[in-house]
Design a protein around this motif. Structure first.
Motif, short mmCIF file in Angstrom:
data_model
loop_
_atom_site.label_atom_id
_atom_site.label_comp_id
_atom_site.label_asym_id
_atom_site.label_seq_id
_atom_site.Cartn_x
_atom_site.Cartn_y
_atom_site.Cartn_z
N GLU A 168 -73.97 98.12 109.80
CA GLU A 168 -75.18 98.43 109.09
C GLU A 168 -74.47 98.68 107.65
N ILE A 169 -73.40 99.48 107.84
CA ILE A 169 -72.84 100.02 106.57
C ILE A 169 -72.53 98.75 105.59
N CYS A 170 -72.09 97.66 106.30
CA CYS A 170 -71.55 96.69 105.56
C CYS A 170 -72.98 96.03 104.87
N ASP A 171 -74.04 96.39 105.24
CA ASP A 171 -75.34 95.69 104.47
C ASP A 171 -75.75 96.66 103.42
N VAL A 172 -75.45 98.02 103.63
CA VAL A 172 -76.13 98.96 102.42
C VAL A 172 -75.85 98.52 101.08
N PRO A 173 -76.69 98.88 100.10
CA PRO A 173 -76.42 98.43 98.80
C PRO A 173 -75.08 99.09 98.20
N GLU A 174 -75.00 100.21 98.49
CA GLU A 174 -73.77 100.79 98.02
C GLU A 174 -72.46 100.28 98.17
N TYR A 175 -72.41 99.99 99.58
CA TYR A 175 -71.05 99.38 100.18
C TYR A 175 -70.89 98.25 99.76
N TYR A 176 -70.17 97.93 98.73
CA TYR A 176 -69.95 96.69 97.79
C TYR A 176 -68.70 95.81 98.53
N LEU A 177 -67.93 96.48 99.35
CA LEU A 177 -66.63 95.84 99.85
C LEU A 177 -66.89 94.36 100.66
N THR A 178 -67.65 94.37 101.65
CA THR A 178 -67.95 93.35 102.35
C THR A 178 -68.46 92.16 101.77
N ARG A 179 -69.79 92.40 100.58
CA ARG A 179 -70.29 91.45 99.87
C ARG A 179 -69.23 90.62 98.78
N ALA A 180 -68.37 91.69 98.28
CA ALA A 180 -67.32 91.31 97.26
C ALA A 180 -66.25 90.49 97.84
N GLU A 181 -65.96 90.59 99.12
CA GLU A 181 -64.98 89.75 99.88
C GLU A 181 -65.59 88.53 100.07
N ARG A 182 -67.01 88.39 100.58
CA ARG A 182 -67.41 87.39 101.08
C ARG A 182 -67.81 86.51 99.74
N GLU A 183 -67.98 87.00 98.58
CA GLU A 183 -68.30 86.44 97.43
C GLU A 183 -66.86 85.59 97.07
N ILE A 184 -65.53 86.36 97.06
CA ILE A 184 -64.45 85.71 96.87
C ILE A 184 -63.92 84.25 97.74
N LEU A 185 -64.29 84.73 99.09
CA LEU A 185 -64.13 83.69 100.24
C LEU A 185 -64.82 82.34 99.69
N GLU A 186 -66.33 82.60 99.45
CA GLU A 186 -67.28 81.55 99.28
C GLU A 186 -66.67 80.86 98.15
N ALA A 187 -65.87 81.45 96.84
CA ALA A 187 -65.66 80.73 95.92
C ALA A 187 -64.23 80.16 95.89
N ARG A 188 -63.65 80.58 96.93
CA ARG A 188 -61.98 80.04 97.01
C ARG A 188 -61.49 79.71 98.24
N ALA A 189 -62.48 79.50 99.25
CA ALA A 189 -61.83 79.07 100.37
C ALA A 189 -61.09 77.79 100.27
N ASP A 190 -61.77 76.87 99.64
CA ASP A 190 -61.00 75.53 99.53
C ASP A 190 -59.93 75.44 98.68
#
Ligand code: AVI
Length: 331
Positions: free
Chosen positions: A54-76
């Motif tokens: 649940e923490i990973c989804d709270v607006p203030e806890y940016y870590l999970t979303r930030a890492e996902r954003e990088i992986l989405e852009a850079r996986a290939d």
């Protein structure tokens, strides 16, 4: 079909004794010492693991979303860096493998087939996520490893048929002291051949306001996650903690680059823990230290890698520049 019977699935259970001390021993030692502290690994019972999700989804806890954003852009781009021959993806603390799917898909696009070695101490989580992955990807083989990380890495190392990408996501490294982080990476380094790489997510030093909010969200999810440790002591060790009489506190120490997380006694009080035959007395303001989350500058990441004979080959940040994903090569 359960994963156990699946032709593309196998599970290895380490028979090595775990040398980790038990919850009862650590709570007894930690609550009797001064300052009082309990290792953060005990935050993750069933309810704690659910609260962390649940923490990973709270607006203030940016870590999970930030890492996902990088992986989405850079996986290939990451996948494309491994040219020629097969590739094995190994993941430390794979959990539900949610973010790893982005890498799995990238590697399947670039290599056609993939062997995935998730390492986790929870067999049920490994089996559950393996089944989902095998259903989703026909060209994927899963060899799950139930063990502590260092033991798991020995098995990853023994699987020498292909180049390996070892991933350690979520800034889990932040819950180790800087010294522990160095020895951990040295252990990973020993499992790597020159052609292998380590991809590690590391949260960056930043403004105190953002960090303290990330670890003390307005909806109180992180506070519930911390206080669940007292619930666990009450349930498993016959504790008499009054949850209303302790408060979650997260303070960022800028010099050290560490978010310090404590449970603070709100009044003078006595607490008995029957299962440990322990009688505790708390002053008002007295703290139980339950977690640190260490943050790194880019220079600190370079130095950390170098101490483990690794070099930062590539580093990607999210668009807000809060979080880093680092591709490390043996040197
Ligand atoms: C698991 N770990 C990387 C989290 C962190 O950010 O240090 C644990 C956590 N504790 C409170 N919020 C998140």
């Amino acid at each position: 079909m359960g994963p156990g019977a699946h032709p593309r699935y196998s599970i290895f259970r380490s028979d090595h004794e775990q040398h980790l001390t038990s919850f009862a021993e650590e709570v007894e030692r930690g609550l009797a010492s001064s300052p009082r502290s309990i290792p953060c690994r005990f935050l993750y019972d069933e309810a704690g693991s659910q609260l962390f999700e649940e923490i990973c989804d709270v607006p203030e806890y940016y870590l999970t979303r930030a890492e996902r954003e990088i992986l989405e852009a850079r996986a290939d781009e990451i996948a494309g860096g491994f040219t020629g021959g097969p590739i094995t993806l190994a993941e430390l603390g794979s959990g539900s493998s949610a973010k790893t799917r982005l890498l799995i898909e990238g590697l399947l696009r670039s290599h056609g087939r993939l062997r995935y070695l998730p390492v986790d101490i929870s067999p049920s989580i490994l089996e559950e996520s393996a089944l989902d992955l095998l259903d989703a990807y026909d060209a994927l083989e899963v060899r799950a490893i139930v063990s502590e990380y260092q033991e798991g890495l020995r098995h990853v190392h023994a699987d020498a048929a292909a180049a390996k990408l070892v991933v350690w996501l979520g800034s889990s490294i932040g819950n180790l002291t800087r010294t522990e982080a160095t020895s951990f990476l040295q252990g990973v380094r020993r499992a790597l051949e020159p052609r292998d790489r380590l991809l590690v997510g590391i949260d960056l030093r930043k403004d105190r306001t953002l960090l303290e909010a990330a670890y003390d969200d307005a909806a109180g999810v992180t506070a519930r996650f911390s206080l669940n440790l007292l619930t666990r002591i009450n349930r498993e060790l016959g504790g008499g903690f009054d949850l209303e009489a302790f408060r979650h506190r997260a303070v960022y120490d800028e010099n050290e680059g560490r978010v310090i997380i404590d449970l603070v006694s709100q009044r003078p009080q006595g607490v008995r823990v029957d299962g440990l035959d322990l009688e505790l007395v708390f002053d008002v303001g007295e703290a139980i230290h339950i977690e640190d989350s260490w943050k790194y500058s880019e220079a600190e990441i370079d130095a950390l890698a170098a101490r483990a004979r690794l070099a930062v080959e590539r580093r990607w940040l999210d668009s807000a520049g809060r979080f880093s994903l680092n591709l490390l090569a043996p040197c």
